[in-house]
Write an enzyme that holds these catalytic residues in place. Structure first.
Site, PDB file in Angstrom:
ATOM      1  N   ASP A 225       0.828  -1.199   0.000  1.00 38.35           N
ATOM      2  CA  ASP A 225       0.000   0.000   0.000  1.00 38.35           C
ATOM      3  C   ASP A 225       0.866   1.254   0.000  1.00 38.35           C
ATOM      4  OD1 ASP A 225       0.716   0.536   2.742  1.00 38.35           O
ATOM      5  OD2 ASP A 225      -0.766  -0.960   3.345  1.00 38.35           O
TER       6      ASP A 225
ATOM      7  N   LYS B 151      -4.010   2.118  -0.064  1.00 39.96           N
ATOM      8  CA  LYS B 151      -5.043   2.497   0.900  1.00 39.96           C
ATOM      9  C   LYS B 151      -4.629   3.744   1.673  1.00 39.96           C
ATOM     10  CE  LYS B 151      -6.639  -0.791   3.449  1.00 39.96           C
ATOM     11  NZ  LYS B 151      -6.613  -1.930   4.383  1.00 39.96           N
TER      12      LYS B 151
END
Length: 457
Positions: A248, A270
Site C-alpha cells: 500500500d 489504501k
C-alpha cells in the site's frame, strides 16, 4: 546509481594495459584470470611482466604509448604514474568507443574496477563508485569472512544440475523452491567441500525426489514507519523471497527497491477514507495468488496487526486453508515518537500509552472520559481529519487545554516534519499537516525540545 555493474566476457579478447609497474601488475593479474589476450605497453617493466611474457601469457610492447595499440582492443587500462599519459590513453580509447579504466582517476575513466570476492563461478563485486576504495576494500574483507570457500563448488554443481532440474520440475516456482532447498542443505555443501561423491549423489537424489509443497503461502510483513533501515531482517528476507508483493501507499520507495526484482508487485494504495482497492478485493488477491502456488508477501506500513486490518486478511486465508505467517514491524507510534524525541512512557509523566484509531465512525464513540485522564500518552493513528473533534472531546471531558500535543508527518523519513503546541491548538495545527500523520498527546511531548535528536542531524 552512477555506474551499471556488469561482468565482462574477456576470454580470448584483446585487452591493453599501459604501465609496467606494481599497479599495472595487479590489474594484469585480473585480466589474465579472466582469460584476456593481454598486451602491456610501457617504457620499462617489473620482473613479473617479463616472467609472464616468457611463459607466453601476455605480450610486452616496450616504448612510448602508440594509439594504434588500441585498434583491436575491447578494453584498456591506463596504469602509469604520469597523469598526462593516462589522460591521453583515456581520450584515445574514448575516440574508438573502447572502455578505459584510469587507475585512481575515476572521473577520467569510462569504467571502474570493483573489489572482488572470487568464489568462481560465483563472483561478488563491491564498489564505492571510486569515491572511497578503502571502504570498498573493508566491505570486501567483511564479505570474504562471511562467504564459505566452498561456495564456488556449490554454484558449479548447481550448474551441472540445471538440465535435470528443468526436466524434473515443470514450473519456475517449483524450480526456485528446489534450488532454495539445495542451497541451504548443509550436508550437500560439506560433501562437495570433501569431494564425497557418494554423499553428494545420495543427498541430491533425496532433494530431487522429495515431494514439493505445491500450496502457496502468504506472509504478512510489517514494513515499519518509513525509514528503510527500520525494516526487520526477517522482513527483508521475506520480501526478497516473494513471488508477489501486495503493498500500500505507506510502504516507502526505498523499501520497495529491496523487493526481488522479478517479483510481481500489486499496488492496493489504501489511505484514510479512500481505498484504491476495497479490503475484500485485497483479501481475494492474496487468496488467488496463493492458490496458484506462489509465495505472497502482504507488505504493510508499520505493524500489520496495529490498525492494519491484518487480522481480517488472515481470517480469509485461514478459512481457505492457505498457510500464513506474520513478521511484525515497528509500528508508527514507536517510530514517529522516537524520531521526534518524544518518549511514549516516562516515570514522571506517563505510566501507560494508548494507541487509538482516528477513524471516528458513526456508532464507534470512544471512551473520552478515560482518554482525558492524566499520566498517560495518547497516540492517534489516521486522526488528521478528526483533529478538531479530538480536541473538542478531550477538553469537554476534562483534559487541560494546555496539554502538550505534537503532529508528526512522514515520520522517520528524511521528509519528516513535526509541529507541536497545546491541545487548544490541535485543530488549527492539523490544517498545516498532510497525511500520513500521527497525533501524540501527553505531558511527554514537553520533552521534545530536549530530546529531539533526529531533526538536529
Amino acid at each position: 546509481m552512477d555506474h551499471l555493474p556488469i561482468f565482462c566476457q574477456l576470454r580470448d579478447r584483446d585487452c591493453l594495459i599501459v604501465g609496467g609497474g606494481d599497479v599495472a601488475e595487479r590489474k594484469a593479474r585480473l585480466l589474465l584470470d579472466a582469460g584476456a589476450r593481454l598486451t602491456v605497453n610501457a617504457l620499462a617493466f617489473i620482473p613479473q611482466f617479463t616472467a609472464w611474457a616468457d611463459a607466453g601469457m601476455l605480450t610486452l610492447v616496450e616504448g612510448p604509448f602508440d594509439e594504434s595499440l588500441l585498434d583491436t582492443c575491447w578494453l584498456a587500462i591506463a596504469a602509469t604514474d604520469d597523469d598526462a599519459l593516462n589522460q591521453r590513453v583515456s581520450e584515445a580509447a574514448e575516440s574508438r568507443r573502447i572502455f578505459c579504466n584510469v587507475v585512481d582517476a575515476p572521473k577520467a575513466a569510462s569504467f571502474i574496477m570493483p573489489s572482488i570476492i572470487d568464489r568462481s563461478p560465483l563472483m561478488v563485486a563491491v564498489s564505492s563508485g571510486g569515491t572511497s576504495p578503502v571502504l570498498a576494500r573493508l566491505l570486501r574483507e567483511k564479505l570474504e569472512s562471511l562467504l564459505p570457500l566452498h561456495l564456488g563448488q556449490v554454484a558449479k554443481y548447481a550448474g551441472q544440475l540445471r538440465g535435470r532440474v528443468k526436466q524434473q520440475f515443470a514450473t519456475m516456482g517449483e524450480r526456485r523452491r528446489f534450488w532454495e532447498k539445495l542451497f541451504v542443505n548443509d550436508r550437500l555443501a560439506q560433501s562437495l567441500a570433501n569431494n564425497d561423491q557418494k554423499a553428494i549423489t545420495e543427498t541430491t537424489e533425496q532433494l530431487i525426489n522429495e515431494p514439493l509443497d505445491h500450496r502457496g503461502e502468504v506472509v504478512l510483513v510489517g514494513a515499519g514507519p518509513g525509514d528503510a533501515g527500520l525494516l526487520t531482517l526477517k522482513g527483508l528476507q521475506q520480501i526478497q523471497q516473494a513471488d508477489v508483493v501486495v503493498y500500500d501507499r505507506l510502504v516507502s520507495d526505498d523499501i520497495m527497491n529491496l523487493v526481488r526484482r522479478d517479483a510481481d508487485r500489486v499496488f492496493v494504495g489504501k489511505r484514510a477514507g479512500y481505498h484504491c482497492v476495497p479490503q475484500e478485493e485485497i483479501n481475494q488477491i492474496l487468496l488467488r495468488e496463493a492458490q496458484k502456488g506462489k509465495r505472497v508477501v502482504r507488505l504493510k506500513g508499520g505493524d500489520p496487526f496495529i490498525f492494519g486490518r491484518g487480522g481480517e486478511e488472515l481470517e480469509t486465508l485461514c478459512n481457505a486453508g492457505i498457510p500464513f505467517s506474520v513478521v511484525p514491524g515497528i509500528t508508527a507510534a514507536s517510530g514517529c515518537s522516537a524520531y521526534s524525541g518524544i518518549p511514549l512512557t516516562h516515570r514522571d509523566y506517563a505510566q501507560s500509552v494508548r494507541l487509538i484509531t482516528g477513524h471516528l465512525k458513526t456508532g464507534g464513540e470512544l471512551d473520552w472520559e478515560n482518554l482525558a485522564a492524566e499520566k498517560q500518552t495518547l497516540v492517534f493513528y489516521m486522526g488528521l481529519n478528526q483533529a478538531a473533534t479530538i480536541q473538542q472531546k478531550l477538553i469537554e471531558y476534562g483534559m487541560p487545554g494546555e496539554m502538550p500535543v505534537a503532529i508528526v508527518e512522514n515520520g522517520t523519513a528524511v521528509t519528516q516534519r513535526v509541529i507541536d503546541g497545546t491541545l487548544t491548538q490541535l485543530g488549527e495545527l492539523a490544517q498545516q499537516m498532510n497525511s500520513p500523520s500521527l497525533i501524540i498527546i501527553g505531558r511527554v511531548v514537553g520533552l521534545r525540545d530536549k530530546l529531539n535528536w533526529f531533526s538536529n542531524h
